[in-house]
Motif scaffolding. Structure first.
Motif, short mmCIF file in Angstrom:
data_model
loop_
_atom_site.label_atom_id
_atom_site.label_comp_id
_atom_site.label_asym_id
_atom_site.label_seq_id
_atom_site.Cartn_x
_atom_site.Cartn_y
_atom_site.Cartn_z
N LEU A 244 14.83 -36.73 -11.17
CA LEU A 244 14.21 -37.98 -11.55
C LEU A 244 15.14 -38.80 -12.44
O LEU A 244 15.26 -40.02 -12.29
CB LEU A 244 12.90 -37.71 -12.28
CG LEU A 244 11.69 -37.49 -11.38
CD1 LEU A 244 10.47 -37.18 -12.19
CD2 LEU A 244 11.44 -38.73 -10.54
N ARG B 191 1.64 -33.40 -4.10
CA ARG B 191 3.09 -33.38 -3.92
C ARG B 191 3.62 -32.11 -4.56
O ARG B 191 3.26 -31.78 -5.68
CB ARG B 191 3.74 -34.59 -4.59
CG ARG B 191 3.49 -35.89 -3.85
CD ARG B 191 4.29 -35.97 -2.57
NE ARG B 191 3.94 -37.13 -1.77
CZ ARG B 191 2.96 -37.14 -0.86
NH1 ARG B 191 2.24 -36.06 -0.65
NH2 ARG B 191 2.69 -38.22 -0.18
N GLY B 192 4.46 -31.45 -3.86
CA GLY B 192 5.04 -30.23 -4.40
C GLY B 192 6.41 -30.47 -4.98
O GLY B 192 7.15 -31.32 -4.51
N MET B 193 6.71 -29.76 -6.03
CA MET B 193 8.02 -29.92 -6.65
C MET B 193 8.37 -28.63 -7.37
O MET B 193 7.50 -28.01 -7.96
CB MET B 193 7.98 -31.07 -7.64
CG MET B 193 9.32 -31.66 -7.91
SD MET B 193 9.17 -32.93 -9.15
CE MET B 193 9.00 -31.97 -10.60
N PHE B 194 9.62 -28.28 -7.35
CA PHE B 194 9.98 -27.03 -8.01
C PHE B 194 10.12 -27.24 -9.51
O PHE B 194 10.83 -28.14 -9.96
CB PHE B 194 11.26 -26.46 -7.42
CG PHE B 194 10.98 -25.63 -6.22
CD1 PHE B 194 10.64 -24.30 -6.37
CD2 PHE B 194 11.01 -26.18 -4.96
CE1 PHE B 194 10.34 -23.51 -5.26
CE2 PHE B 194 10.71 -25.41 -3.86
CZ PHE B 194 10.38 -24.08 -4.01
N THR B 195 9.42 -26.46 -10.24
CA THR B 195 9.54 -26.50 -11.69
C THR B 195 10.66 -25.59 -12.14
O THR B 195 11.38 -25.86 -13.07
CB THR B 195 8.23 -26.01 -12.32
OG1 THR B 195 7.16 -26.68 -11.72
CG2 THR B 195 8.23 -26.27 -13.81
N LEU B 196 10.76 -24.48 -11.43
CA LEU B 196 11.75 -23.49 -11.83
C LEU B 196 12.28 -22.84 -10.56
O LEU B 196 11.51 -22.34 -9.75
CB LEU B 196 11.09 -22.44 -12.72
CG LEU B 196 11.85 -21.13 -12.90
CD1 LEU B 196 13.05 -21.36 -13.80
CD2 LEU B 196 10.96 -20.08 -13.46
N ALA C 99 6.00 -41.78 -10.46
CA ALA C 99 5.00 -42.05 -11.49
C ALA C 99 5.53 -41.68 -12.87
O ALA C 99 5.30 -42.39 -13.85
CB ALA C 99 3.73 -41.29 -11.19
N ALA C 100 6.26 -40.59 -12.91
CA ALA C 100 6.74 -40.15 -14.21
C ALA C 100 7.75 -41.11 -14.81
O ALA C 100 7.95 -41.16 -16.02
CB ALA C 100 7.37 -38.78 -14.07
N PRO D 91 11.25 -28.97 -24.72
CA PRO D 91 11.98 -30.11 -24.22
C PRO D 91 11.55 -31.40 -24.92
O PRO D 91 10.39 -31.57 -25.28
CB PRO D 91 11.58 -30.16 -22.75
CG PRO D 91 10.31 -29.41 -22.68
CD PRO D 91 10.13 -28.59 -23.91
#
Lengths: 642, 762
Positions: A161, A135-140, A194-195, A151
């Motif tokens: 999320l 799964r792709g997700m933008f971190t920045l 999941a997180a 953090p």
């Protein structure tokens, strides 16, 4: 290697684990060799060195697998490349329990036997791991998200999320049922949460704070269900926490149950169902779960101080976990428990009315549970006779025990001590409190007779074994003699011979309470009724009903579980009752066992027009169905379609 | 005359020894000796004359004592005798036997065995005869260095082991070791500050060798005491080796210990200024401290330079590898680090107007913003190798199409910089259960592949375009081959899916690499093979066998066709996809090769190793042209800058080091990560360096600044000393945490979007 490794305590340097000379000697002895001190010392030193070497090279397999945790697999690879046989049997993900024996400073890994047959024949195959996916997700996003260097835990969740989490919890716990449905649906199918799992689990653990609010409890349980059903979630050790929350709902005397108008029974039923669902689908994730659940249920059951609703929860919980759980926990406790329950049920004071009603609930639940137990046990009986040498009918599952035969049912070989780690109070930590006593299965006949002594005919009525009857009847003639005798004895001496509340008698022969016992019509007067065919059919119905959702069943548990049947028989003649056990009829006029073929059909007494009201007052435990007309028309029948 | 004859024999023996090695190689791996091998044999020959082992051997026999002296010499004689017999020189053998006073049956294998060559040899069991012979022979000839560079592992390496260990047999009084060492320590502590740092380098190798000598000679308790007393003095970055060392207390254990072998087979290299060296020499001669002097002579290589002694920090920056620093001459060879000229491709003119403004589209590839950073201008880069230095595959039509795509994309590329950081997209592998071991992304970022511990390779499409197989042969026959969309028609729509799983390996897949044209995928595994998979049929095409041990990494050349692999057997191999045997074998690392990378011009290969060095190899001739030392842990990530000038490396020590390839020097150190760095990548134009680590962070570094600030004048100095400023904090542009996902791979898309990948680790 799997043997004992002792630490050389006297060494001044403790940089490495050491295998002492004595251990080497012991190992040699077990292989049938005698070693001298010198040889043993040399060997010990060499073994230590080789171990260190293997550990060293196994570390590089770990590094290349890009892990931080050294696994047994890594070590085995190192062994393999240095031409040493790999160690089998330690590949499990769970931490191994390293135990010590105080005398002798012996340390070892606990290694229990596994019943391979049971594993191999298991029809419920443990749920596999979810499919690996990307799964792709933008971190920045450049110059959009300001990066924060340190953090905190919550902040490490992306905003999306976090928002999702808030929305979902708000929707589920909020007022709008439609919104809740949508949220639950999403929770059940979303692959990216999941997180958030720990957060949801935390929310769910809030059951303790809303024990006054049935609605909220219900919603939280639904949340559990959604999480459990989400195929993308790997619950891992969170299962424990979820189970704990569910157990809370099952077992605790919830604040909501103070008000008798609140239907906390349904909640408990639902929670029990959920518990069994979690257990069957995710029980393999947490070691020793089954045993812990059983222990906590047992603890509640054996605690007389607990309110009846807790006991009820324990019983439905056990029932939901399968008949083996019932056999293992409920059945041995029944004699002790019965005394208490009976006391409650026998107290007719007004102040006791509420408690008594609760007692009936428990009674009903127990009855349902033991019936299933008897039935499943009877079904599972033929199999050992076929060829398995096992003398314990319980350890082998019958064809019908589809769930029962799963590997999960026999307590998995799990460390007790581990149970203590981070488990909420509602999962009984093993070893603490009550002991997990040794248990040996009781053979069916003995069990039946014992149960019969408690429940009398109301048990027998439900106990249908139409297919398997032929299977076990030849083996246990004595049993039948016993059971046959029992009612007869009762007939002759109703009040003295039985310790049990004469439940069957009481309810069937209602007028006794009002009038003198002497004038009573003889208790269970026996008359065969109906045709065998109808009997078979109805018993089938019944079995279906009893194996259906327990929740449904208990809804029908009305307060008049043991009604003192208030009907006064309008007719002068003694009312006849039919008493049927699996196609066998017993009756006063037929003092003995009759095979199916020679059914005694009694002359029907003048038809009694039974007001419908009364049909409801008949000893109904379980669901009330439409009474079969044919039956009511002819007799009072205990054999009600249930 | 006698003497001369012996010399001749020794030479013969040396050659024979080399050949035996090569033959062993052949037997074991069934490979022909390649360039690499020829080379290393040649080295053997050259080293022979200068090798102190040979020297001592020569003097021993030169004395020509016929009486059977110490077992050592007797065995030497036996070896020679055996060689003569083998070569059917019966007469010479007879003469030698007589003169040496050896018994008639001297060559009986049992006799040889019994003559006490030590358990190391006796353990050879099965092949006693051959092993003994070859080991004895090689004992005479080679006592150090290159001989053992050939990949050797337990079992096959017994000859070498005994050779290595035997060097420890001559020694003085064990009880004096303590005094020797403390004496030297006192001396070094008393010298002038400027020399102390340099001379302190001696501590570690001396300590190790003395300890090993003690162990070898069965002085276990003395060795332990020695270790206890002095191990605390050693530099902290040797901690790991010291731990291994401390676990070794028995002579019998020495022979299987790889770390030990590494240490013994190579001379530990120290770089010391002439002044300091003179100081040391004078001291040792005054004190008659022969023990230490012997060790220095035999096991250490002191690289003396003229000029100012180095400072402590300068030394620390470069040391830490298993075998000391690189010799200066090792980094002297010329490296053509420039980029190859790109082939001329006509851009279709009907495209967007910005492309129309110049016809070749060539300067467009890299916008003419910065010449130094990887501009591929039309004229040949003076530092670039000849276009034909190594043969490269012809461009196919599809490759040209892809190039055009690439150019189009690069016009849309974002110009990165310290004030304009890339967006980062993280690909998380869910439900991988700690099984993800390798990741790669195609250059155009359309596919992502993962290697898993369960031996599978999984390929995902990250675009909406599904993965499809080619139709079966029967179905292909039905296709109209003339149609325009034949390439589309050959695909079997029924097989379309987002994920394809490739089964074939029998061990965890540690390295994977897509071919530049996206038609192939390479995977290397613990089972010792490298497999080539077709991404058209999703089947395995070739299994390359050669590494007999786990293959840790593999990578395709940027031009396809070639690929490099490296593994536990300490050699890197260069392969071509259509050869089942390697074209080159790069041998020289002293421990596992953990990662391999191609230089952008495909003429060089960089390998990182757990001996904590990085080597650069010339693909053309198999030579090692650069050795970079300075890491303090196994190296797990390498990346070339797009202009080919620089190399970045990451290791378990959590540091990124930057190297100038042309000068062979360390030019930067980036500190910040707290755990192993598993991935490094430069942005497409080289402005940003991204690093991904086990500590669940992606960090971005200002590469432009790091390289621009270099004072290149320093490099001209022959000493090659570097002054590193500690400016990691200035260069660090950002740190980005993942949830709980180690960053295993980084990739810049053609538009400079940063992709990161890793497996979520709940």
């Amino acid at each position: 290697l799997s043997g004992s490794v002792t630490m050389a305590a006297d060494r001044e340097e403790r940089r490495f684990a050491e295998v002492s000379r004595d251990s080497v000697k012991l190992m040699a002895e077990s292989a049938g060799l005698e070693l001298g001190d010198e040889v043993a010392a040399l060997l010990a030193e060499d073994v230590c060195y080789r171990l260190r070497e293997a550990a060293q090279s196994s570390a590089q397999f770990m590094r290349h697998a890009k892990r931080k945790k050294l696994t047994v697999d890594d070590f085995n690879k190192a062994l393999r490349w240095s031409n040493v046989e790999a160690i089998c049997g330690y590949g499990a993900q769970d931490a191994m329990l390293f135990r010590s024996v105080k005398e002798g400073e012996l340390f070892f890994v606990e290694d229990r036997d596994i019943n391979l047959i049971e594993l191999a024949l298991a029809t419920n195959i443990p749920k596999g791991c979810a499919e690996t996916m990307v799964r792709g997700m933008f971190t920045l996003l450049s110059s959009v998200v300001a990066p924060c260097s340190v953090p905190a835990a919550v902040q490490s969740l992306s905003d999306d999320l976090l928002k999702y989490y808030q929305q979902i919890t708000r929707a589920i716990l909020g007022e709008d049922p439609h919104l809740m449905k949508v949220a639950l649906q999403d929770l059940q199918s979303n692959s990216k949460i999941a997180a958030l799992l720990p957060y949801f689990v935390y929310v769910i653990s809030g059951v303790k704070s809303v024990s006054h609010d049935l609605e909220q409890l219900n919603r939280l349980l639904h949340m559990v269900k959604s999480l459990v059903q989400n195929p993308y979630l790997y619950l891992g050790s969170y299962v424990r926490s979820l189970v704990s929350s569910v157990m809370y709902c099952i077992l605790e005397p919830l604040a909501a149950s103070i008000n008798p108008l609140n239907d906390h029974w349904t909640l408990r039923d639902y929670a029990a169902l959920l518990l069994s669902h979690i257990f069957w689908t995710h029980g393999d994730l947490v070691s020793g779960l089954y045993r812990q659940i059983l222990l906590s249920l047992q603890k509640v059951l054996s605690d007389p101080v607990r309110p009846l609703c807790s006991h009820y929860g324990a019983v439905v919980g056990l029932h939901a976990l399968g008949w083996k759980a019932v056999e293992r926990v409920l059945f041995p406790h029944l004699p002790a428990y019965w005394a208490n329950l009976q006391a409650v049920l026998d107290d007719y004071s007004v102040s006791n009315a509420q408690v008594k009603a609760d007692g009936h609930k428990v009674y009903g639940a127990i009855l349902v549970a033991v019936e299933r137990l008897l039935k499943m046990k009877a079904l599972s009986l033929p199999q050992p006779a076929e060829g398995c040498s096992s003398s314990q009918p319980g350890c082998l599952a019958g064809p019908m025990g589809y769930r029962v035969s799963s590997p999960g049912l026999s307590p998995p070989p799990e460390p007790l001590a581990e149970a203590g780690l981070g488990i909420a109070s509602h999962l009984q930590a093993g070893g603490a409190g009550c002991q997990w006593e040794e248990w040996s299965p009781v053979p069916l006949p003995a069990m039946y007779s014992e149960l019969y002594s408690f429940f009398g005919d109301s048990l027998a009525v439900r106990f249908s074994t139409e297919q398997s009857f032929g299977g076990f009847s030849p083996c246990t003639p004595s049993h039948f003699r016993e059971t046959r005798k029992e009612p007869l004895g009762h007939v002759s001496n109703p009040d003295t011979t039985r310790k049990m509340p004469q439940l069957t008698a009481n309810l069937n022969i209602s007028p006794r309470q009002d009038g003198s016992p002497r004038t009573d019509p003889p208790p269970p007067s026996l008359a065969a009724t109906g045709s065998v065919r109808s009997l078979a059919r109805s018993s089938m119905q019944r079995s279906r009903a009893s194996s259906s959702r327990s929740g449904q069943r208990s809804i029908g548990l009305s307060r008049d579980v043991f009604p003192k049947a208030r009907f006064t028989s309008p007719h002068s003649g003694p009312p006849t009752f039919s008493f049927v056990i699996g196609g066998r009829q017993m009756g006063r006029r037929c003092q003995g066992r009759r095979p199916f073929q020679t059914i005694f059909v009694p002359t029907p007494p003048p038809p009694v027009v039974l007001p419908r009201v009364y049909t409801h007052k008949l000893p109904v435990i379980g669901r009330v169905c439409k009474p079969l007309r044919r039956w009511t028309r002819s007799h009072y029948s205990l054999h009600l379609p249930l | 005359m006698e003497h001369d004859q012996f010399k001749f024999i020794f030479k013969m023996a040396a050659v024979q020894g080399g050949m035996v090695d090569a033959k062993d190689e052949l037997d074991i791996k069934s490979e022909p000796p390649s360039d690499g091998f020829g080379n290393s044999n040649a080295n053997d020959g050259r080293l022979l004359s200068s090798s102190p082992g040979a020297g001592t051997g020569g003097t021993a026999t030169g004395n020509n004592k016929p009486a059977p002296g110490p077992p050592e010499e007797q065995q030497t004689l036996l070896a020679v005798l055996q060689f003569l017999k083998k070569s059917k020189l019966a007469e010479s053998a007879e003469i030698l036997r007589r003169e040496a006073g050896l018994p008639e049956d001297a060559l009986d294998p049992k006799g040889t065995d019994a003559s006490g060559s030590g358990p190391g040899l006796a353990a050879g069991s099965g092949q006693v005869d051959g092993v003994d012979a070859s080991s004895l022979l090689s004992r005479v000839t080679v006592s150090s260095s290159a001989a053992a560079q050939a990949p050797k592992k337990a079992g096959e390496d017994q000859p070498d082991v005994s050779v290595v260990l035997s060097a420890y047999s001559q020694q003085g009084d064990p009880s004096l070791y303590d005094a020797y060492y403390s004496g030297l320590k006192r001396f070094i502590e008393s010298v002038l500050d400027c020399h102390r740092a340099e001379l302190s380098q001696l501590f570690y190798p001396l300590f190790v060798h003395m300890y090993l000598e003690l162990v070898y000679n069965n002085n276990e308790s003395v060795a332990k005491a020695f270790f206890e007393k002095f191990s605390g003095d050693q530099e902290c970055y040797y901690e790991q080796d010291l731990r291994i060392l401390s676990s070794l207390t028995k002579k019998e254990h020495m022979k299987g210990n790889e770390t030990l072998l590494d240490f013994r087979t190579s001379k530990f290299v120290l770089r010391i200024s002439r002044d300091s060296y003179q100081l040391l020499k004078r001291h040792l001669q005054e004190r008659q401290n022969n023990q230490i002097w012997n060790i220095i002579q035999e096991h250490l290589y002191i690289d003396i330079f003229d000029g100012m002694p180095r400072s402590k920090s300068q030394i620390d920056a470069m040391s830490g590898s298993l075998a000391g620093e690189a010799r200066r001459e090792a980094n002297k060879a010329k490296v053509f680090y420039g980029l190859l000229k790109e082939p001329e491709i006509e851009l279709p003119l009907d495209d967007e107007d910005e492309e129309a403004e110049n016809e070749e589209g060539k300067p467009k590839k890299k916008k003419p913003k910065k010449d130094s950073m990887g501009s591929k201008s039309k004229k040949q880069d003076p530092n670039a190798p000849l276009q034909t230095r190594i043969p490269l595959p012809e461009l196919k039509d599809s490759d040209k199409l892809d190039k055009i795509m690439y150019m189009k994309e690069s016009t849309k590329r974002i110009r990165l910089g310290s004030d304009n950081l890339p967006s980062i997209c993280f690909y998380t592998f869910l439900n991988a259960y700690q099984g993800l071991t390798a990741v790669d992304v195609t250059d155009d970022s359309s596919l992502i592949a993962g290697g898993f511990a369960d031996s599978t390779v999984r390929v995902w499409s990250v675009t909406p375009k599904k993965l499809r197989k080619v139709k079966s042969a029967a179905d292909l026959n039905l296709i109209d081959k003339e149609s325009d969309d034949v390439l589309e028609r050959i695909m079997d729509e029924k097989t379309a899916s987002e994920l394809k799983i490739l089964y074939g390996h029998s061990g965890p897949v540690y390295g994977i690499s897509f071919s530049p044209d996206r038609n192939y995928l390479l995977s290397s595994s613990e089972d010792g093979t490298i497999r080539l998979w077709s991404l058209q049929t999703f089947t395995c095409l070739v299994g390359y066998k050669g590494h007999n041990y786990p293959v840790w990494d593999t990578q395709f050349s940027p031009y396809g066709y070639y690929f490099v692999s490296g593994g536990h057997d300490r050699v890197a191999r260069l392969w071509a996809t259509d050869h089942y045997q390697p074209l080159r074998i790069f041998a020289g690392h002293l421990a596992d090769i953990t990662c391999t990378r191609f230089h952008p011009n495909s003429n060089y290969v960089a390998t990182g190793s757990s001996d904590r060095t990085i080597r650069l190899w010339d693909v053309l001739n198999g030579n090692c042209v650069r050795i970079f030392t300075g890491h303090k842990g196994p190296i797990h990530a390498l990346a070339f800058s797009p202009n080919g000038k620089f190399l970045a490396s990451g290791a378990t020590d959590g540091r990124v080091l930057l190297w100038d390839i042309g000068h062979g020097l360390m030019v930067g150190e980036l500190k910040g990560h707290t755990d192993t760095i598993y991935s490094l990548r430069f942005s497409r134009d080289g402005e940003i360096l991204a690093s991904g680590s086990m500590d669940n962070t992606v960090r971005l570094w200002d590469a432009m600044k790091a390289f621009d600030d270099l004072e290149t004048d320093d490099f001209t100095a022959a000493t090659g000393h570097i002054h590193l400023q500690d400016n990691s904090q200035e260069l660090l542009l950002g740190t980005y945490m993942t949830k709980s996902t180690p960053v295993l791979h980084l990739h810049f898309t053609r538009r400079n979007l940063l992709l990161a990948a890793g497996a979520y680790n709940p």
